[in-house]
Design a protein around this motif. Structure first.
Motif, PDB file in Angstrom:
ATOM      1  N   THR A 180     -14.128  -0.094   2.563  1.00 20.45           N
ATOM      2  CA  THR A 180     -13.499   1.117   2.033  1.00 20.45           C
ATOM      3  C   THR A 180     -14.485   2.275   2.009  1.00 20.45           C
ATOM      4  OG1 THR A 180     -11.967  -0.196   0.705  1.00 20.45           O
ATOM      5  CG2 THR A 180     -12.292   2.089   0.042  1.00 20.45           C
TER       6      THR A 180
ATOM      7  N   SER B 238      -3.735  -0.063 -14.807  1.00 24.18           N
ATOM      8  CA  SER B 238      -4.093  -0.978 -13.726  1.00 24.18           C
ATOM      9  C   SER B 238      -2.840  -1.466 -13.017  1.00 24.18           C
ATOM     10  CB  SER B 238      -4.877  -2.180 -14.265  1.00 24.18           C
ATOM     11  OG  SER B 238      -6.086  -1.768 -14.865  1.00 24.18           O
TER      12      SER B 238
ATOM     13  N   VAL C  89     -10.580   1.268  -6.578  1.00 26.97           N
ATOM     14  CA  VAL C  89      -9.999   0.199  -5.775  1.00 26.97           C
ATOM     15  C   VAL C  89     -11.031  -0.912  -5.643  1.00 26.97           C
ATOM     16  CG1 VAL C  89      -8.364   1.645  -4.526  1.00 26.97           C
ATOM     17  CG2 VAL C  89     -10.656   1.331  -3.604  1.00 26.97           C
ATOM     18  N   ASP C  90     -10.563  -2.157  -5.759  1.00 23.86           N
ATOM     19  CA  ASP C  90     -11.492  -3.285  -5.720  1.00 23.86           C
ATOM     20  C   ASP C  90     -11.825  -3.670  -4.283  1.00 23.86           C
ATOM     21  OD1 ASP C  90      -9.254  -4.649  -4.819  1.00 23.86           O
ATOM     22  OD2 ASP C  90      -9.196  -6.073  -6.474  1.00 23.86           O
TER      23      ASP C  90
ATOM     24  N   LEU D 207      -4.367   0.437   1.205  1.00 29.24           N
ATOM     25  CA  LEU D 207      -4.087   1.644   0.428  1.00 29.24           C
ATOM     26  C   LEU D 207      -5.076   2.750   0.769  1.00 29.24           C
ATOM     27  CD1 LEU D 207      -2.752   3.272  -1.833  1.00 29.24           C
ATOM     28  CD2 LEU D 207      -4.188   2.029  -3.470  1.00 29.24           C
ATOM     29  N   ALA D 208      -6.349   2.400   0.883  1.00 32.13           N
ATOM     30  CA  ALA D 208      -7.379   3.392   1.202  1.00 32.13           C
ATOM     31  C   ALA D 208      -7.082   4.095   2.523  1.00 32.13           C
ATOM     32  CB  ALA D 208      -8.750   2.723   1.245  1.00 32.13           C
TER      33      ALA D 208
ATOM     34  N   THR E  41     -15.241   2.521  -5.504  1.00 28.22           N
ATOM     35  CA  THR E  41     -15.042   1.184  -4.947  1.00 28.22           C
ATOM     36  C   THR E  41     -16.367   0.453  -4.774  1.00 28.22           C
ATOM     37  OG1 THR E  41     -13.995  -0.079  -3.158  1.00 28.22           O
ATOM     38  CG2 THR E  41     -15.194   1.912  -2.532  1.00 28.22           C
TER      39      THR E  41
ATOM     40  N   ALA F 267       0.825  -1.212   0.000  1.00 32.17           N
ATOM     41  CA  ALA F 267       0.000   0.000   0.000  1.00 32.17           C
ATOM     42  C   ALA F 267       0.856   1.258   0.000  1.00 32.17           C
ATOM     43  CB  ALA F 267      -0.939  -0.013   1.208  1.00 32.17           C
TER      44      ALA F 267
ATOM     45  N   VAL G 252     -12.450   8.597  -5.491  1.00 31.81           N
ATOM     46  CA  VAL G 252     -12.229   7.178  -5.230  1.00 31.81           C
ATOM     47  C   VAL G 252     -13.507   6.411  -5.542  1.00 31.81           C
ATOM     48  CG1 VAL G 252     -11.594   5.423  -3.537  1.00 31.81           C
ATOM     49  CG2 VAL G 252     -10.550   7.704  -3.427  1.00 31.81           C
TER      50      VAL G 252
ATOM     51  N   THR H 258      -6.076  -3.524  -1.131  1.00 30.51           N
ATOM     52  CA  THR H 258      -6.404  -2.143  -1.491  1.00 30.51           C
ATOM     53  C   THR H 258      -7.053  -1.400  -0.325  1.00 30.51           C
ATOM     54  OG1 THR H 258      -8.569  -2.731  -2.432  1.00 30.51           O
ATOM     55  CG2 THR H 258      -6.669  -2.733  -3.925  1.00 30.51           C
TER      56      THR H 258
ATOM     57  N   PHE I 107      -6.406   0.011  -8.714  1.00 34.04           N
ATOM     58  CA  PHE I 107      -5.595  -0.821  -7.836  1.00 34.04           C
ATOM     59  C   PHE I 107      -6.434  -2.038  -7.474  1.00 34.04           C
ATOM     60  CE2 PHE I 107      -3.848   3.401  -7.335  1.00 34.04           C
ATOM     61  CZ  PHE I 107      -2.470   3.161  -7.423  1.00 34.04           C
ATOM     62  N   ALA I 108      -5.903  -3.210  -7.770  1.00 36.80           N
ATOM     63  CA  ALA I 108      -6.654  -4.439  -7.554  1.00 36.80           C
ATOM     64  C   ALA I 108      -5.730  -5.507  -6.985  1.00 36.80           C
ATOM     65  CB  ALA I 108      -7.274  -4.928  -8.870  1.00 36.80           C
TER      66      ALA I 108
END
Length: 265
Positions: free
Chosen positions: A138, A214, A110-111, A119-120, A133, A95, A131, A116, A182-183
């Protein structure tokens, strides 16, 4: 006359509460035998198997000969509660590197992966930022954060993943175009990313189509593993991020397939 309060053992004897306790125990231990669970919770093996049947139906655990596991297999993705605890330090390292790729003013998707999610947690301060998602965790994390425009993707709610999937989710994704996706995924082998569940695969593919670039975030536990459904060739990702515990064989395989990748610490 006052009725005495229930004792802890009496509470555990109630099926719903006991099943919750069993789920937490299995998630924290990864894999447990049915005999150990029967001893731990003070009930019969028959009762434990009934509880495990219900937890398997809910997608929390998977039964195997003699026991139960929260760990993934080639056809079973772990419950989100287990995934949030697994390889946490490695996911946080991924992240931190992923955050360096984001600039203020971007639209980022973000998935519903726990990679991820880490990362969030780092997005505050990179503003303004949009963002997108489908991951409820998230959404709850970023809702109301100053400078972050949050787009929540709808669809059918899946408690095993704590996310929204299905046709409505895919249609919502197809109406968007983002700068970066981001996945993550549960398995990587032979130059491809894989996942156990086709509904997850379909949503992730739609996300890739909606993104200009990606990035795949996969800790070392995902490498060299099989899963039922092929998601995409690794070359379809601009960058693959993995951690310092990645096996040399997996890294050599990515080099052989010409996959741009980074090992982060």
């Amino acid at each position: 006359m006052t009725t005495p309060s229930a004792t802890p053992s009496a509470e555990r004897s109630r099926p719903a509460q006991r099943q919750t306790d069993i789920a937490e125990y299995v998630v924290s231990h990864g894999s447990v035998s049915a005999t150990d669970l029967a001893e731990q919770f003070g009930v019969s093996l028959m009762t434990i198997h009934r509880d495990l049947d219900e937890l398997e139906r809910q997608g929390v655990v998977r039964k195997h000969r003699g026991g139960v596991s929260a760990q993934p297999s080639s056809v079973f993705e772990s419950n989100v509660s287990y995934r949030m605890q697994a390889s946490l330090a490695e996911k946080q390292a991924l992240a931190r590197r992923a955050r360096e790729l984001i600039e203020p003013g971007m639209a980022v998707m973000v998935d519903d992966s726990t990679s991820t999610l880490e990362l969030a947690r780092l997005l505050e301060g990179i503003t303004p930022l949009t963002v997108v998602t489908n991951f409820l965790e998230t959404v709850k994390l970023l809702a109301g954060r100053p400078g972050i425009r949050l787009l929540a993707l709808g669809g059918e709610y899946h408690p095993t993943h704590d996310s929204f999937l299905g046709v409505p989710c895919i249609e919502a994704i197809e109406a968007l175009r983002v700068d970066l996706l981001f996945a993550s995924t549960s398995a990587v082998a032979d130059g491809y990313a894989y996942h156990q569940e086709q509904e997850i695969v379909l949503v992730k593919r739609a996300m890739m189509r909606a993104a200009q670039r990606s990035v795949l975030m996969v800790d070392h536990t995902k490498l060299g593993r099989a899963a039922l459904h092929r998601l995409a060739p690794l070359r379809d990702f601009e960058l693959v991020l993995t951690d310092a515990r990645a096996g040399q064989e997996s890294l050599a395989e990515m080099r052989e397939h010409g996959i741009r990748h980074e090992v982060v610490t």
